[in-house]
Design an enzyme around this catalytic site. Structure first.
Site, PDB file in Angstrom:
ATOM      1  N   ARG A 277       0.854  -1.192   0.000  1.00 30.56           N
ATOM      2  CA  ARG A 277       0.000   0.000   0.000  1.00 30.56           C
ATOM      3  C   ARG A 277       0.890   1.242   0.000  1.00 30.56           C
ATOM      4  O   ARG A 277       1.653   1.453   0.942  1.00 30.56           O
ATOM      5  CB  ARG A 277      -0.920   0.005   1.228  1.00 30.56           C
ATOM      6  CG  ARG A 277      -1.671   1.313   1.385  1.00 30.56           C
ATOM      7  CD  ARG A 277      -2.631   1.335   2.586  1.00 30.56           C
ATOM      8  NE  ARG A 277      -3.263   2.655   2.631  1.00 30.56           N
ATOM      9  CZ  ARG A 277      -3.196   3.477   3.664  1.00 30.56           C
ATOM     10  NH1 ARG A 277      -2.571   3.164   4.776  1.00 30.56           N
ATOM     11  NH2 ARG A 277      -3.778   4.668   3.601  1.00 30.56           N
TER      12      ARG A 277
ATOM     13  N   HIS B  88      -2.814  11.055   0.760  1.00 30.59           N
ATOM     14  CA  HIS B  88      -2.276  10.829   2.107  1.00 30.59           C
ATOM     15  C   HIS B  88      -1.635  12.144   2.577  1.00 30.59           C
ATOM     16  O   HIS B  88      -0.427  12.245   2.735  1.00 30.59           O
ATOM     17  CB  HIS B  88      -1.279   9.668   2.088  1.00 30.59           C
ATOM     18  CG  HIS B  88      -1.014   9.053   3.439  1.00 30.59           C
ATOM     19  ND1 HIS B  88      -1.219   7.713   3.723  1.00 30.59           N
ATOM     20  CD2 HIS B  88      -0.563   9.595   4.599  1.00 30.59           C
ATOM     21  CE1 HIS B  88      -0.887   7.458   4.985  1.00 30.59           C
ATOM     22  NE2 HIS B  88      -0.482   8.594   5.537  1.00 30.59           N
TER      23      HIS B  88
ATOM     24  N   GLU C  72      -7.412   8.571   6.391  1.00 29.59           N
ATOM     25  CA  GLU C  72      -7.743   9.185   7.672  1.00 29.59           C
ATOM     26  C   GLU C  72      -8.301  10.608   7.573  1.00 29.59           C
ATOM     27  O   GLU C  72      -7.670  11.563   8.030  1.00 29.59           O
ATOM     28  CB  GLU C  72      -6.511   9.187   8.588  1.00 29.59           C
ATOM     29  CG  GLU C  72      -5.901   7.813   8.796  1.00 29.59           C
ATOM     30  CD  GLU C  72      -4.740   7.823   9.794  1.00 29.59           C
ATOM     31  OE1 GLU C  72      -4.242   8.911  10.128  1.00 29.59           O
ATOM     32  OE2 GLU C  72      -4.339   6.749  10.251  1.00 29.59           O
TER      33      GLU C  72
ATOM     34  N   ASN D 134      -7.122   1.834   9.856  1.00 28.14           N
ATOM     35  CA  ASN D 134      -5.822   2.112  10.476  1.00 28.14           C
ATOM     36  C   ASN D 134      -6.045   2.100  11.977  1.00 28.14           C
ATOM     37  O   ASN D 134      -6.912   2.828  12.481  1.00 28.14           O
ATOM     38  CB  ASN D 134      -5.305   3.503  10.080  1.00 28.14           C
ATOM     39  CG  ASN D 134      -4.806   3.552   8.649  1.00 28.14           C
ATOM     40  OD1 ASN D 134      -4.845   2.555   7.934  1.00 28.14           O
ATOM     41  ND2 ASN D 134      -4.336   4.712   8.244  1.00 28.14           N
TER      42      ASN D 134
ATOM     43  N   TYR E 212      -4.016   1.675  15.940  1.00 24.22           N
ATOM     44  CA  TYR E 212      -2.772   1.569  16.698  1.00 24.22           C
ATOM     45  C   TYR E 212      -2.962   1.245  18.168  1.00 24.22           C
ATOM     46  O   TYR E 212      -2.176   0.511  18.739  1.00 24.22           O
ATOM     47  CB  TYR E 212      -1.966   2.873  16.560  1.00 24.22           C
ATOM     48  CG  TYR E 212      -1.415   3.062  15.160  1.00 24.22           C
ATOM     49  CD1 TYR E 212      -0.186   2.534  14.804  1.00 24.22           C
ATOM     50  CD2 TYR E 212      -2.157   3.722  14.172  1.00 24.22           C
ATOM     51  CE1 TYR E 212       0.317   2.663  13.519  1.00 24.22           C
ATOM     52  CE2 TYR E 212      -1.660   3.862  12.883  1.00 24.22           C
ATOM     53  CZ  TYR E 212      -0.423   3.323  12.563  1.00 24.22           C
ATOM     54  OH  TYR E 212       0.063   3.447  11.292  1.00 24.22           O
TER      55      TYR E 212
ATOM     56  N   GLU F  46      -3.274  -0.134   8.158  1.00 22.35           N
ATOM     57  CA  GLU F  46      -2.087   0.265   8.920  1.00 22.35           C
ATOM     58  C   GLU F  46      -2.199  -0.284  10.331  1.00 22.35           C
ATOM     59  O   GLU F  46      -3.265  -0.224  10.935  1.00 22.35           O
ATOM     60  CB  GLU F  46      -1.947   1.794   9.071  1.00 22.35           C
ATOM     61  CG  GLU F  46      -1.557   2.538   7.836  1.00 22.35           C
ATOM     62  CD  GLU F  46      -1.397   4.043   8.088  1.00 22.35           C
ATOM     63  OE1 GLU F  46      -1.159   4.467   9.243  1.00 22.35           O
ATOM     64  OE2 GLU F  46      -1.509   4.796   7.108  1.00 22.35           O
TER      65      GLU F  46
END
Ligand code: GBH
Length: 483
Positions: A83, A129, A176, A316, A318, A386
């Site tokens: 990606r 992005h 995002e 995404n 985290y 991600e």
């Protein structure tokens, strides 16, 4: 908890795709090479370098000039998917619908895509992005002007589909949108740092930006479906990020509601209009009132027509946090639904061990719960576009390469996916680690190292970390043994 859980290397489906992720500004360098125009990041990092740790990505990993080496590296690690993002200003230097395209910039992505395919790696391309062409920001404030931005983004996207769509079968429009809205137009910690300029309004502008991004996404999804999909046979969606939130005090209904509301503000803001074709969530209308733009009848129709075209949920993710309901009425530029976030709950329990960054903690159970939350709300197959972390103590090269914390983090997050798939019935179809290599981490410059490959920024030498070999090996065995 993440403190004592063992990594189990639980099975994943045979066709589960593993990949690496990057973005153009963070790795390419070649800031003005071959006719590339400036993006807001080229300007922002030079205008006031203290905002980005005194650093910029003029050179970064120099991927623009070392691309073949980087593709070989990925091939040696056995990745299925890569990606990357396309730098808008590299292929249309001034960005606008009447501005000329730059054939040299287009050639770079053609070479990249061809090399990937030659090595059996599927390209997944992100159109945006965070690197808006600077000219569009100067002309009309970029995403602050919905109609202008939407029309320029549509032309840019169409050019990408025309030139790359014969080989790219998975497209992401925006990476995002939450971050572009809140961090770039409210907190101002990312380019263009708009709220720092005179005459800005942090009460309404972030929500206007979000509105622009939603409509630009839907417009481009419809262009793809109408003009390209039948011949190109690819799929398209958006990538949404978000923490999982646990209540600060699980015995208080207000905190339980706060945790849910925080996710709705983070994810539902974009997810409900894009994937369900609905208005903004009720909670957002309740807390934000007229600060949140209204959709016109034509815009509602567009959302309704396009919702079902999105083929997957790009996630995404985290970390996990605690959410606590604040007692006072919200500030007039509140963007959270009147919530305070923390890493420690009311009993003093930490949400998980801290990585190389304070906000990013190892909390695989939260990840599993978020997968369930998203599946219940949107009913789409989920691709992890991600996930990853920097390690504590990685300034030391030996620690950086023998990245034990990261191996554990990745192992436990993959176990969480396995449990979500086999125990909870959530369809997760792929996992792209952030990131292929250490790179320019936006406002933190070259401080945090997210790569599974170490980059020495003095020599630009790439050295795979142990986590790269761990991923190569674990995907071989997890998928082979799956039932
Ligand atoms: C992603 O953004 C980006 O897509 C990628 O480019 C980036 O390199 C990667 O993650 C790693 O950061 O408000 O205290 O919770 C993630 C954006 C960065 C959003 C940190 C929230 C602030 C911490 N996130 N961030 S906090």
């Amino acid at each position: 908890t993440g403190h004592d859980l063992p990594v189990r290397n639980l099975p994943l489906p045979p066709d589960f795709a593993w990949g690496t992720a990057t973005s153009a500004y963070q790795i390419e360098g070649g800031a003005l090479q071959d006719g590339k125009g400036k993006s807001i990041w080229d300007v922002y990092t030079h205008l006031e370098p203290s905002r980005t740790n005194g650093q910029n990505a003029d050179v970064s990993c120099d991927h623009y000039n070392r691309m073949p080496e980087d593709v070989e590296l990925m091939a040696s690690l056995g990745v299925d998917v890569y990606r990357f993002s396309i730098a808008w200003a590299r292929i249309i230097p001034l960005g606008g619908r009447d501005d000329p395209a730059n054939e040299k910039g287009i050639a770079f992505y053609n070479h990249l895509i061809d090399r990937l395919l030659a090595r059996g790696i599927q390209p997944v391309a992100t159109l945006y992005h965070w690197d808006t062409p600077q000219a569009l920001y100067e002309r009309y404030g970029a995403m602050l002007n919905t109609d202008e931005f939407r029309a320029d983004f549509e032309r840019y996207a169409r050019l990408c589909f025309e030139r790359f769509g014969d080989r790219v079968k998975k497209w992401v429009t925006f990476n995002e949108p939450y971050i572009s809205s809140i961090f770039a137009h409210l907190n101002g910690t990312l380019a263009p740092g708009h709220c720092r300029e005179a005459g800005t309004d942090t009460k309404t502008e972030p929500w206007r930006v979000g509105h622009t991004l939603l409509l630009s996404h839907a417009t481009v999804v419809e262009v793809y479906a109408k003009e390209f999909q039948s011949s190109q046979q690819g799929e398209i969606s958006v990538v949404l990020n978000g923490h999982y939130y646990e209540p600060y005090d699980a015995s208080k209904q207000a905190d339980i509601d706060a945790a849910e509301r925080r996710m709705v503000f983070y994810i539902g803001w974009f997810g409900d209009p894009i994937y369900l074709g609905k208005d903004y969530p009720d909670e957002m209308r309740e807390y934000l009132g007229s600060r949140l733009p209204a959709f016109t009848a034509e815009e509602r129709e567009l959302l309704r027509r396009t919702a079902h075209i999105n083929a997957f949920y790009g996630m995404n993710h985290y970390s996990t946090k605690y959410a606590r309901a604040l007692p006072d009425p919200p500030a007039d530029n509140d963007w959270t639904g009147n919530i305070e976030e923390s890493a420690v709950n009311s009993e003093g329990k930490e949400v998980g061990p801290v990585s190389g960054l304070g906000w990013l903690r190892l909390a695989p159970e939260g990840f599993r719960k978020l997968l369930n939350w998203v599946w219940r709300r949107y009913h789409l197959p989920i691709v992890i576009t991600e996930n990853g972390c920097p390690c504590p103590g990685e300034d030391d090269v030996a620690v950086a390469v023998d990245d034990k914390f990261r191996q554990r983090y990745l192992g436990l997050y993959l176990d969480a996916i396995s449990r979500a798939i086999y125990t909870d019935g959530v369809p997760v179809t792929g996992y792209y680690v952030w990131s292929l290599m250490d790179n320019f981490e936006w406002s933190a410059g070259y401080g945090p190292r997210y790569g599974i490959v170490h980059v020495d920024f003095a020599t630009l030498k790439r050295t795979p970390k142990n986590s790269a070999y761990y991923l190569r090996d674990t995907f071989k065995s997890r998928r082979a043994t799956s039932t």
